[in-house]
Design an enzyme around this catalytic site. Sequence first.
Site, short mmCIF file in Angstrom:
data_model
loop_
_atom_site.label_atom_id
_atom_site.label_comp_id
_atom_site.label_asym_id
_atom_site.label_seq_id
_atom_site.Cartn_x
_atom_site.Cartn_y
_atom_site.Cartn_z
N GLY A 1 66.09 128.72 62.12
CA GLY A 1 65.84 127.28 62.13
C GLY A 1 66.82 126.53 61.24
O GLY A 1 68.00 126.88 61.13
N SER A 2 66.31 125.51 60.55
CA SER A 2 67.19 124.59 59.83
C SER A 2 67.99 125.23 58.71
O SER A 2 69.01 124.68 58.29
CB SER A 2 66.38 123.42 59.28
OG SER A 2 65.93 122.60 60.34
N THR A 3 67.57 126.40 58.21
CA THR A 3 68.37 127.05 57.17
C THR A 3 69.75 127.45 57.70
O THR A 3 70.70 127.61 56.93
CB THR A 3 67.65 128.29 56.60
OG1 THR A 3 67.34 129.18 57.67
CG2 THR A 3 66.38 127.87 55.89
N PHE A 4 69.87 127.60 59.02
CA PHE A 4 71.15 127.96 59.64
C PHE A 4 72.11 126.77 59.67
O PHE A 4 73.31 126.95 59.90
CB PHE A 4 70.89 128.47 61.07
CG PHE A 4 71.98 129.36 61.62
CD1 PHE A 4 72.13 130.66 61.17
CD2 PHE A 4 72.85 128.90 62.60
CE1 PHE A 4 73.12 131.50 61.68
CE2 PHE A 4 73.84 129.72 63.12
CZ PHE A 4 73.98 131.02 62.66
N LYS A 5 71.59 125.58 59.44
CA LYS A 5 72.44 124.39 59.43
C LYS A 5 73.49 124.46 58.33
O LYS A 5 74.52 123.78 58.40
CB LYS A 5 71.58 123.12 59.26
CG LYS A 5 70.72 122.81 60.49
CD LYS A 5 69.78 121.65 60.23
CE LYS A 5 68.93 121.36 61.46
NZ LYS A 5 67.88 120.35 61.21
#
Length: 256
Positions: free
Chosen positions: A58-62
């Site tokens: 999820g957003s941690t991959f951003k």
Amino acid sequence: MDEVMETYNPEKITVIVSNPQTGEILAMASRPSFNPNRYTDGIDNYVNHAITSTFEPGSTFKIITLAASIEEGIFDANETYMSGSYTKVPGNVIRDHNRQGWGRITFLEGVLYSSNVAFAILGWERMPKEVFYHYIERFGFGELTGIDLPNEKKGYVKPMHSAYPIDVATMTFGQGVAVTAIQQVAAVNAIANGGTLLKPYIISKIVNPNTGEIVLENKPTIVCDRVVSKKTTEQVADLLEKVVTDGTGKAFYIEG
């Protein structure tokens, strides 16, 4: 972790603490834990979730998309875009977690609010697929970290040749890709240490207690010397700090 298990009863939980300058793992724990007195409790009892369990980041991959877009010179913190929804991916609509969006905002605000639309623009619309995959590979995703523990899994990144536009667009914000916790630690360490991807390791050294001879000693091992530039990592770190001081992560801000 025991308190979290008792309070929220999650399926599993894992925590890793590491030294980003060396790759040494200082602490690693998982729940449920192995209890040799209750070895019949099920296979989960034997799994080290930190290296074996995969999940959609999820957003941690951003963080990866952000670093890549800064390195490629396509991130302008002051440039504006329309948040809420994004319709340029053929046959699909990408939406922010706040479906109404925040109106026309800057890309800096897009990072602070964790806007999926911002990252789809940066990582899919403005970055060739080959370039985006180049950074995913350089940060170590889709490959084993090589940590000195058994049964490590390498997660899953859809092969570039078979990835449709929507696959790549959603990967920019961490959906449709599977990672392990140790992969994420290694990747974020590369941001924290100035751009070097290091092999994580558990054992610092083994010493013969009778002779004092060093039987085994692990030292920092470079996997990729320059994932992104030091200047890029400093900018990413600054933006990530703003997320916990001014953005969606305020509850996680730690003084100092």
